[in-house]
Design a protein around this motif. Structure first.
Motif, PDB file in Angstrom:
ATOM      1  N   ARG A  30       0.835  -1.205   0.000  1.00 15.30           N
ATOM      2  CA  ARG A  30       0.000   0.000   0.000  1.00 15.30           C
ATOM      3  C   ARG A  30       0.870   1.255   0.000  1.00 15.30           C
ATOM      4  O   ARG A  30       0.483   2.274   0.507  1.00 15.30           O
ATOM      5  CB  ARG A  30      -0.967   0.011   1.186  1.00 15.30           C
ATOM      6  N   THR A 201      -6.109 -12.837   4.076  1.00 13.10           N
ATOM      7  CA  THR A 201      -4.949 -11.957   4.037  1.00 13.10           C
ATOM      8  C   THR A 201      -5.356 -10.487   3.932  1.00 13.10           C
ATOM      9  O   THR A 201      -4.508  -9.609   3.924  1.00 13.10           O
ATOM     10  CB  THR A 201      -4.046 -12.296   2.834  1.00 13.10           C
ATOM     11  N   HIS A 202      -6.676 -10.254   3.840  1.00 11.66           N
ATOM     12  CA  HIS A 202      -7.212  -8.902   3.687  1.00 11.66           C
ATOM     13  C   HIS A 202      -8.640  -8.930   4.208  1.00 11.66           C
ATOM     14  O   HIS A 202      -9.249 -10.006   4.293  1.00 11.66           O
ATOM     15  CB  HIS A 202      -7.180  -8.488   2.202  1.00 11.66           C
ATOM     16  N   ARG A 203      -9.189  -7.794   4.558  1.00 10.53           N
ATOM     17  CA  ARG A 203     -10.547  -7.788   5.099  1.00 10.53           C
ATOM     18  C   ARG A 203     -11.567  -8.329   4.101  1.00 10.53           C
ATOM     19  O   ARG A 203     -12.657  -8.762   4.486  1.00 10.53           O
ATOM     20  CB  ARG A 203     -10.935  -6.382   5.549  1.00 10.53           C
ATOM     21  N   TYR A 204     -11.236  -8.306   2.805  1.00  6.06           N
ATOM     22  CA  TYR A 204     -12.143  -8.828   1.791  1.00  6.06           C
ATOM     23  C   TYR A 204     -11.884 -10.299   1.466  1.00  6.06           C
ATOM     24  O   TYR A 204     -12.521 -10.857   0.582  1.00  6.06           O
ATOM     25  CB  TYR A 204     -12.038  -8.007   0.507  1.00  6.06           C
ATOM     26  N   GLN A 227       2.082 -11.037  10.186  1.00  7.32           N
ATOM     27  CA  GLN A 227       1.794  -9.614  10.281  1.00  7.32           C
ATOM     28  C   GLN A 227       3.010  -8.866   9.737  1.00  7.32           C
ATOM     29  O   GLN A 227       4.127  -9.077  10.202  1.00  7.32           O
ATOM     30  CB  GLN A 227       1.537  -9.215  11.734  1.00  7.32           C
ATOM     31  N   LYS A 231       2.861  -0.531   7.937  1.00  7.69           N
ATOM     32  CA  LYS A 231       1.421  -0.320   7.968  1.00  7.69           C
ATOM     33  C   LYS A 231       0.808  -0.607   6.603  1.00  7.69           C
ATOM     34  O   LYS A 231       1.131   0.040   5.609  1.00  7.69           O
ATOM     35  CB  LYS A 231       1.110   1.117   8.381  1.00  7.69           C
ATOM     36  N   THR A 232      -0.067  -1.593   6.540  1.00  8.41           N
ATOM     37  CA  THR A 232      -0.778  -1.973   5.329  1.00  8.41           C
ATOM     38  C   THR A 232      -1.978  -2.807   5.745  1.00  8.41           C
ATOM     39  O   THR A 232      -1.984  -3.388   6.838  1.00  8.41           O
ATOM     40  CB  THR A 232       0.115  -2.776   4.361  1.00  8.41           C
ATOM     41  N   ASP A 233      -3.008  -2.853   4.901  1.00  4.92           N
ATOM     42  CA  ASP A 233      -4.180  -3.653   5.245  1.00  4.92           C
ATOM     43  C   ASP A 233      -4.085  -5.079   4.714  1.00  4.92           C
ATOM     44  O   ASP A 233      -5.074  -5.812   4.725  1.00  4.92           O
ATOM     45  CB  ASP A 233      -5.462  -2.973   4.753  1.00  4.92           C
ATOM     46  N   HIS A 234      -2.910  -5.474   4.242  1.00  5.41           N
ATOM     47  CA  HIS A 234      -2.682  -6.846   3.783  1.00  5.41           C
ATOM     48  C   HIS A 234      -1.750  -7.573   4.746  1.00  5.41           C
ATOM     49  O   HIS A 234      -0.950  -6.944   5.437  1.00  5.41           O
ATOM     50  CB  HIS A 234      -2.048  -6.856   2.387  1.00  5.41           C
ATOM     51  N   LYS A 235      -1.840  -8.897   4.752  1.00  3.90           N
ATOM     52  CA  LYS A 235      -0.891  -9.729   5.488  1.00  3.90           C
ATOM     53  C   LYS A 235       0.236 -10.147   4.548  1.00  3.90           C
ATOM     54  O   LYS A 235       0.082 -10.153   3.330  1.00  3.90           O
ATOM     55  CB  LYS A 235      -1.591 -10.965   6.047  1.00  3.90           C
TER      56      LYS A 235
END
Length: 267
Positions: A30, A201-204, A227, A231-235
């Motif tokens: 990101r 791996t992501h909220r979606y 983790q 900072k990113t919204d992916h694993k």
């Protein structure tokens, strides 16, 4: 089945020269245009003994890309001028010396790096809202895979920006279902095996994948989700690959390889 995370999280060093395996990983950052983020990624990769780290959504344009920390090399297709997308592969200089060629498959979306023993593609697919762009991207990558099918492993590491068809609910929105079908079709056309399980791996859902040419499915011996250090919204998805590499230590005065001279494209 995937190995449990602790199977890959120990302190045991995987010495590739003995064939124990390499650690490869993929992460949608990101953005890693910030030099501090790149420092953190390289430090994490060194600590976790990750040999090859595929990055997506780097957002590093030709104007904003900064040098990597000492001892590391980055092979990338820059983001668009507006700062969107971007894909890269980050490796230590000792491994960069085994690179034989690099090629941008889709500008800002996919780049291939060939080593003496295998080939790695970092892929950042367009989103479900852009089906034509997704199809074009998948077509280019699949064509490269099929034209370069050799007697050695080929890995596709990255964010395909959709779940697989069997992972979505029956009443999913049309564009979500269509995107999943495109992903499945790409994996089929490329004769690839999805070695990563359905862990989110992501909220979606599971957007980030480790794909390997089916013939060499057994070369991947384990996967895990971590983790990431930034900072990113992916694993971060980590995998272990059984392959031998010459891990000689270069002389102290040995300069890093000229990666630009290895490129077979203008991307």
């Amino acid at each position: 089945p995937s190995e449990p995370e602790e199977a890959l999280s120990g302190n045991r060093e995987f010495k590739s020269s003995q064939g124990a395996g390499l650690r490869v990983a993929t992460l949608n950052t990101r953005t890693c245009a910030d030099p501090a983020k790149m420092e953190m990624l390289c430090a994490y990769a060194a600590k976790e003994k990750i040999t090859i780290l595929a990055l997506q959504e780097t957002r590093r344009t030709q104007k904003t890309a900064t040098p990597t920390p000492l001892g590391w090399s980055i092979i990338e297709t820059h983001a668009y001028d507006n700062g969107h997308a971007g894909a890269a592969i980050l490796v230590p200089d000792s491994i960069a010396k085994d690179i034989t060629s690099t090629r941008t498959l889709v500008p800002a979306r996919a780049i291939a790096v060939s080593f003496k023993q295998f080939t790695v593609i970092s892929l950042y697919a367009p989103t479900a809202q852009h089906p034509d762009d997704r199809e074009e991207c998948f077509q280019e990558v699949a064509s490269f895979i099929n034209a370069n099918r050799q007697a050695r492993p080929l890995l596709v590491l990255g964010d395909i920006n959709s779940r697989r068809a069997h992972e979505i609910p029956q009443r999913a929105a049309h564009h979500i279902a269509a995107a999943a079908e495109q992903s499945d079709d790409f994996i089929s056309r490329g004769m690839l095996s999805d070695v990563f399980g359905a862990e989110r791996t992501h909220r979606y859902g599971t957007l980030d994948r480790v794909l390997v040419s089916t013939r060499f499915r057994s070369a991947l011996t384990g996967t895990a989700v971590r983790q990431p250090p930034i900072k990113t919204d992916h694993k971060l998805v980590l995998a272990r690959m059984r392959v031998k590499m010459a891990t000689r230590k270069p002389p102290k005065n040995d300069a890093p390889p000229d990666l630009h001279a290895l490129r077979t494209d203008a991307g």
